[in-house]
Design an enzyme around this catalytic site. Sequence first.
Site, PDB file in Angstrom:
ATOM      1  N   ASN A  20       0.672  -1.247  -0.033  1.00 14.30           N
ATOM      2  CA  ASN A  20       0.061   0.163   0.185  1.00 14.30           C
ATOM      3  C   ASN A  20       0.913   1.163  -0.042  1.00 14.30           C
ATOM      4  O   ASN A  20       1.366   1.616   1.168  1.00 14.30           O
ATOM      5  CB  ASN A  20      -1.063  -0.024   1.087  1.00 14.30           C
ATOM      6  CG  ASN A  20      -1.722   1.148   1.427  1.00 14.30           C
ATOM      7  OD1 ASN A  20      -1.773   2.090   0.596  1.00 14.30           O
ATOM      8  ND2 ASN A  20      -2.252   1.397   2.473  1.00 14.30           N
ATOM      9  N   TRP A  21       0.807   1.816  -1.260  1.00 12.69           N
ATOM     10  CA  TRP A  21       1.902   3.025  -1.314  1.00 12.69           C
ATOM     11  C   TRP A  21       1.537   4.201  -0.747  1.00 12.69           C
ATOM     12  O   TRP A  21       2.087   5.271  -0.660  1.00 12.69           O
ATOM     13  CB  TRP A  21       2.166   3.214  -2.708  1.00 12.69           C
ATOM     14  CG  TRP A  21       2.861   2.220  -3.524  1.00 12.69           C
ATOM     15  CD1 TRP A  21       3.315   0.977  -2.973  1.00 12.69           C
ATOM     16  CD2 TRP A  21       3.275   2.244  -4.856  1.00 12.69           C
ATOM     17  NE1 TRP A  21       4.068   0.204  -4.332  1.00 12.69           N
ATOM     18  CE2 TRP A  21       3.803   0.947  -5.160  1.00 12.69           C
ATOM     19  CE3 TRP A  21       3.143   3.194  -5.833  1.00 12.69           C
ATOM     20  CZ2 TRP A  21       4.580   0.874  -6.404  1.00 12.69           C
ATOM     21  CZ3 TRP A  21       3.435   2.706  -7.189  1.00 12.69           C
ATOM     22  CH2 TRP A  21       4.227   1.632  -7.454  1.00 12.69           C
ATOM     23  N   LYS A  22       0.108   4.119  -0.132  1.00 15.16           N
ATOM     24  CA  LYS A  22      -0.491   5.545   0.172  1.00 15.16           C
ATOM     25  C   LYS A  22      -0.310   6.498  -0.607  1.00 15.16           C
ATOM     26  O   LYS A  22      -0.065   6.557  -1.882  1.00 15.16           O
ATOM     27  CB  LYS A  22      -0.050   5.620   1.703  1.00 15.16           C
ATOM     28  CG  LYS A  22      -0.202   4.570   2.576  1.00 15.16           C
ATOM     29  CD  LYS A  22      -0.068   4.639   4.240  1.00 15.16           C
ATOM     30  CE  LYS A  22      -0.171   3.522   4.847  1.00 15.16           C
ATOM     31  NZ  LYS A  22       0.016   3.566   6.226  1.00 15.16           N
ATOM     32  N   HIS A 112      -9.520   1.222   4.987  1.00 15.34           N
ATOM     33  CA  HIS A 112      -8.191   1.545   5.443  1.00 15.34           C
ATOM     34  C   HIS A 112      -8.587   2.772   6.611  1.00 15.34           C
ATOM     35  O   HIS A 112      -9.343   3.575   6.468  1.00 15.34           O
ATOM     36  CB  HIS A 112      -7.105   1.995   4.417  1.00 15.34           C
ATOM     37  CG  HIS A 112      -5.742   2.054   5.193  1.00 15.34           C
ATOM     38  ND1 HIS A 112      -5.293   2.905   5.870  1.00 15.34           N
ATOM     39  CD2 HIS A 112      -4.810   1.207   5.096  1.00 15.34           C
ATOM     40  CE1 HIS A 112      -3.990   2.670   6.153  1.00 15.34           C
ATOM     41  NE2 HIS A 112      -3.715   1.525   5.797  1.00 15.34           N
ATOM     42  N   GLU A 114      -6.909   4.962   7.662  1.00 14.35           N
ATOM     43  CA  GLU A 114      -6.629   6.497   7.212  1.00 14.35           C
ATOM     44  C   GLU A 114      -7.796   6.921   6.699  1.00 14.35           C
ATOM     45  O   GLU A 114      -8.211   8.053   6.806  1.00 14.35           O
ATOM     46  CB  GLU A 114      -5.287   6.570   6.435  1.00 14.35           C
ATOM     47  CG  GLU A 114      -4.017   6.534   7.221  1.00 14.35           C
ATOM     48  CD  GLU A 114      -2.976   5.711   6.593  1.00 14.35           C
ATOM     49  OE1 GLU A 114      -2.889   5.820   5.333  1.00 14.35           O
ATOM     50  OE2 GLU A 114      -1.974   5.256   7.206  1.00 14.35           O
ATOM     51  N   GLU A 182      -5.419  -4.834  10.619  1.00 16.49           N
ATOM     52  CA  GLU A 182      -4.093  -3.864  10.947  1.00 16.49           C
ATOM     53  C   GLU A 182      -4.664  -3.147  12.106  1.00 16.49           C
ATOM     54  O   GLU A 182      -5.485  -2.113  12.021  1.00 16.49           O
ATOM     55  CB  GLU A 182      -4.437  -2.959   9.615  1.00 16.49           C
ATOM     56  CG  GLU A 182      -4.077  -3.537   8.406  1.00 16.49           C
ATOM     57  CD  GLU A 182      -3.367  -2.267   7.116  1.00 16.49           C
ATOM     58  OE1 GLU A 182      -2.332  -2.307   6.963  1.00 16.49           O
ATOM     59  OE2 GLU A 182      -4.371  -1.428   7.063  1.00 16.49           O
ATOM     60  N   GLY A 188       2.613   2.381  10.773  1.00 12.52           N
ATOM     61  CA  GLY A 188       3.359   3.237  10.665  1.00 12.52           C
ATOM     62  C   GLY A 188       4.308   3.581  12.020  1.00 12.52           C
ATOM     63  O   GLY A 188       4.969   4.597  12.057  1.00 12.52           O
ATOM     64  N   SER A 228       3.379  -1.972  10.423  1.00 11.46           N
ATOM     65  CA  SER A 228       4.715  -2.095  10.628  1.00 11.46           C
ATOM     66  C   SER A 228       5.330  -3.597  10.312  1.00 11.46           C
ATOM     67  O   SER A 228       6.313  -3.921  10.987  1.00 11.46           O
ATOM     68  CB  SER A 228       4.949  -1.755  12.146  1.00 11.46           C
ATOM     69  OG  SER A 228       4.673  -0.192  12.611  1.00 11.46           O
ATOM     70  N   GLY A 249       2.844  -0.919   4.234  1.00 14.37           N
ATOM     71  CA  GLY A 249       2.805   0.411   3.894  1.00 14.37           C
ATOM     72  C   GLY A 249       4.309   0.781   3.547  1.00 14.37           C
ATOM     73  O   GLY A 249       4.936   0.631   2.643  1.00 14.37           O
ATOM     74  N   GLY A 250       5.067   1.476   4.660  1.00 13.40           N
ATOM     75  CA  GLY A 250       6.238   2.141   4.715  1.00 13.40           C
ATOM     76  C   GLY A 250       7.344   1.223   4.050  1.00 13.40           C
ATOM     77  O   GLY A 250       7.920   1.577   3.223  1.00 13.40           O
TER      78      GLY A 250
HETATM   79  P1  PGA Z   1       2.866   0.212   7.534  1.00 15.36           P
HETATM   80  O1  PGA Z   1       1.476   0.646   7.005  1.00 15.36           O
HETATM   81  O2  PGA Z   1       3.343  -0.685   7.117  1.00 15.36           O
HETATM   82  O3  PGA Z   1       3.655   1.625   7.031  1.00 15.36           O
HETATM   83  O4  PGA Z   1       2.797   0.294   9.068  1.00 15.36           O
HETATM   84  C1  PGA Z   1       0.557  -0.267   6.801  1.00 15.36           C
HETATM   85  C2  PGA Z   1      -0.688   0.172   6.310  1.00 15.36           C
HETATM   86  O5  PGA Z   1      -1.279   1.166   6.707  1.00 15.36           O
HETATM   87  O6  PGA Z   1      -1.530  -0.641   5.328  1.00 15.36           O
END
Ligand code: PGA
Length: 270
Positions: A20-22, A112, A114, A182, A188, A228, A249-250
């Site tokens: 997930n590149w956001k 998600h 966010e 999640e 994050g 994470s 994500g990251g």
């Molecule tokens: P993260 O994000 O791996 O940076 O914790 C995961 C996500 O929000 O899908």
Amino acid sequence: MGTVTQGGSRQGRTPLIAGNWKMNLDYQQAIALVQKLDWALKDAKHDASSVEVAVFPPFTDLRSVQTLISADKIEFSLGAQDLSVHDSGAYTGEISGQFLKKLDCGYVLIGHSERRQYHDEGDDVVAAKVKAAIKHGLVPVICVGETAEDLETHGASAVPVAQLKTALTDVAAGTEVVVAYEPVWAIGSGQAATPEQAQQVCEKLRAVVAEALGADAAAATRILYGGSVAAGNIAGFMREPDVDGALVGGASLKVDDFAAIIRYQKHVGV
Ligand code: PGA
């Protein structure tokens, strides 16, 4: 439930590692990342059939990534980060599931944390988006998870279980979905859940899928852990029988880290 077999599949479920590149990477950076990732995996002689890789770029990158994947025969699946509940019409700024399907998207992230947090998307909107995805032939990746406060008040599983139940309301038995557990506090933060914590919740989420969509669908449904995930902790998660992959994500923005996560079978130690 499932058992891990040599090929890395559990009860026939192919592991899914999703990036997930956001809101990161413009279309040129997206092309560079996908090319480098493909080269890194090919250099390492990675067996593409052992794990499905999916990338979820921003909308503006989708066409470029789709073209690259198809021209270079790269075995990555493509997904979008959101979709509209509507099919078309006067909804400025929204993106229809039918447009995503036309771009060869197989998946779409829904719910998600966010989106829930910054766009006020409640369980009703999430449920409507799940239906929109299915209507347009996209597999919804339904994201659920508890905040730190929820964890303290209700324990880990109550909120994600309730979120998933609502998301699957009136979804037909046997429908293909992916679930991503999640914990919001783990996203994050660099502080992932433990594999045991992830397993406990994922097992309960599989029971929700069984109730809503039937036992066969539950056995076939991929349930991912996210929050994470890193090269150093993926193996522990993938040892758990009800964790069928990861939503990353990251670390999905760094070629070496994401390639190492995809190649977890080299260090899973099972
Ligand atoms: P993260 O994000 O791996 O940076 O914790 C995961 C996500 O929000 O899908």
